[in-house]
Design a protein around this motif. Structure first.
Motif, mmCIF file in Angstrom:
data_model
loop_
_atom_site.group_PDB
_atom_site.id
_atom_site.type_symbol
_atom_site.label_atom_id
_atom_site.label_comp_id
_atom_site.label_asym_id
_atom_site.label_seq_id
_atom_site.Cartn_x
_atom_site.Cartn_y
_atom_site.Cartn_z
ATOM 1 N N CYS A 184 0.505 7.494 -6.614
ATOM 2 C CA CYS A 184 0.030 6.514 -5.626
ATOM 3 C C CYS A 184 -1.176 7.059 -4.854
ATOM 4 O O CYS A 184 -2.138 6.326 -4.594
ATOM 5 C CB CYS A 184 1.150 6.148 -4.655
ATOM 6 S SG CYS A 184 2.473 5.153 -5.369
ATOM 7 N N LEU A 188 -4.815 5.294 -4.991
ATOM 8 C CA LEU A 188 -5.477 4.827 -3.766
ATOM 9 C C LEU A 188 -6.875 5.428 -3.632
ATOM 10 O O LEU A 188 -7.791 4.779 -3.122
ATOM 11 C CB LEU A 188 -4.636 5.176 -2.540
ATOM 12 C CG LEU A 188 -3.523 4.191 -2.194
ATOM 13 C CD1 LEU A 188 -2.650 4.754 -1.084
ATOM 14 C CD2 LEU A 188 -4.083 2.834 -1.789
ATOM 15 N N PHE A 202 -7.978 6.159 2.597
ATOM 16 C CA PHE A 202 -6.634 5.610 2.774
ATOM 17 C C PHE A 202 -5.618 6.700 3.096
ATOM 18 O O PHE A 202 -4.717 6.489 3.903
ATOM 19 C CB PHE A 202 -6.204 4.825 1.532
ATOM 20 C CG PHE A 202 -6.974 3.549 1.333
ATOM 21 C CD1 PHE A 202 -6.998 2.580 2.312
ATOM 22 C CD2 PHE A 202 -7.679 3.329 0.164
ATOM 23 C CE1 PHE A 202 -7.715 1.404 2.141
ATOM 24 C CE2 PHE A 202 -8.404 2.168 -0.026
ATOM 25 C CZ PHE A 202 -8.423 1.199 0.963
#
Length: 348
Positions: A184, A188, A202
């Protein structure tokens, strides 16, 4: 993961679809029969629709030459802007972990009901075994058994809900979830690059990201045209990572241009859903069961979220207000699954 005024549906055989399946009922209990307007479309025209969900090759982003990288970044941009859903191949997660997590998950669901009920969802929570998002005794139920756990940060975990059987469950979930978390974070980074932003924007913004997992088991159903595996909804996470058991029939459908499109999963791929963007649902099958493992990855509950100033000007004004992510998360889990209506929480 905490919420309020949720009615747990896991106690007793009548609300457990695996137990119902064992009894081979001649009719579907009324509690599971959806209203006519909410029933899935199971005709051949739907199942034969071509599925154009984008495919992202992660190895081209991580290891490709400059031309391959730029081409795949453009693919990612299109996937995010026009779909909000895509599949990722060559994601870098060891496939033996996929097999292991599927095995321990299936083994858990195959335990006797009395054993699984030791980990039942309690009132006021969305963790444990049962059905979440149930708020009234007459609310229609989905044809699905769920087991959900909070993972990160440590404070959202409920150790009492981590099962002792199967013995390999906890260790396997820890290893799997660690790898998915890394995935993840990497994804991102590339989404940020596709937006013309710094790759770490992020990660810095999210703080200690919240991570949770939900395992879904959909037994066969003699009347799949009357029930819904999972009601239409959009997710409240930044990234949702869906792993589907290889060989399972297609069950995930996404609402694209007002048409429910089935997603034919690529073996060993991950299906990604970004943000509170695209409505989706799950249907069930008459003869085959289906297993899915869903990871939710979201910003810390403590941070404030709002439109990024890089994308706001007089020609593209704010459509959503700034808000505390913890407040949004509480709003999300204390409302029924109801399409995209939860996003109205922040709409200006």
């Amino acid at each position: 993961m905490d919420t309020a005024s949720v009615i747990p549906i896991s106690v007793g055989h009548i609300h457990d679809v695996q137990e119902l399946r064992k009894t081979k009922p001649t009719t579907i209990p009324e509690r599971f029969v959806k209203d006519v307007t909410e029933r899935p479309t199971l005709d051949t025209t739907l199942s034969e629709l071509p599925t154009h969900i984008p495919i992202i090759n992660m190895s081209k982003l991580m290891n490709g030459n400059p031309d391959e990288f730029q081409s795949e970044i453009l693919n990612l941009t299109t996937a995010c802007e026009e779909w909000g859903f895509f599949q990722v191949v060559n994601h870098g997660i060891d496939l033996s972990l996929f097999e292991s997590i599927e095995k321990v998950t299936k083994d858990f669901f195959m335990l006797p009901l009395e054993e699984k009920q030791k980990y039942s969802m309690k009132p006021g929570t969305v963790q444990g075994y049962g059905q979440a998002f149930i708020f009234s005794e007459d609310q229609k139920l989905d044809w699905c058994n769920m087991f959900a756990l909070g993972l990160e940060p440590e404070g959202i975990r409920n150790p009492k809900l981590w099962p002792t059987e199967p013995a390999a469950f906890n260790g396997t979930l820890e290893s799997y979830s660690s790898e998915v978390r890394k995935f993840c974070q990497i994804l991102l980074k590339y989404i940020a690059v596709s937006l013309g932003l710094k790759g770490d924007v992020f990660e810095e913004m999210f703080g200690v990201a919240v991570q949770a997992v939900r395992m879904n088991y959909y037994p066969p159903c003699s009347r799949p045209d009357l029930v819904m595996g999972l009601s239409p909804h959009s997710d409240g996470s930044a990234i949702t990572v869906l792993q589907q058991e290889n060989g399972c029939p297609a069950g995930l459908q996404i609402l694209k241009d007002n048409t429910w499109v089935p997603v034919q999963s690529i073996p060993n791929a991950l299906v990604i859903n970004i943000g509170d963007s695209l409505e989706h649902r799950a249907v069930v099958h008459e003869e085959s069961d289906r297993l899915s493992i869903v990871t939710f990855y979201a910003p810390s509950y403590a941070i404030e979220i709002g439109p990024m100033p890089e994308f706001v000007d007089e020609n593209n004004q704010c459509k959503y207000r700034r808000y505390n992510h913890g407040e949004y998360s509480k709003h999300y889990v204390t409302n029924k699954l109801r399409g995209k209506k939860n996003l109205d929480f922040a709409r200006i």
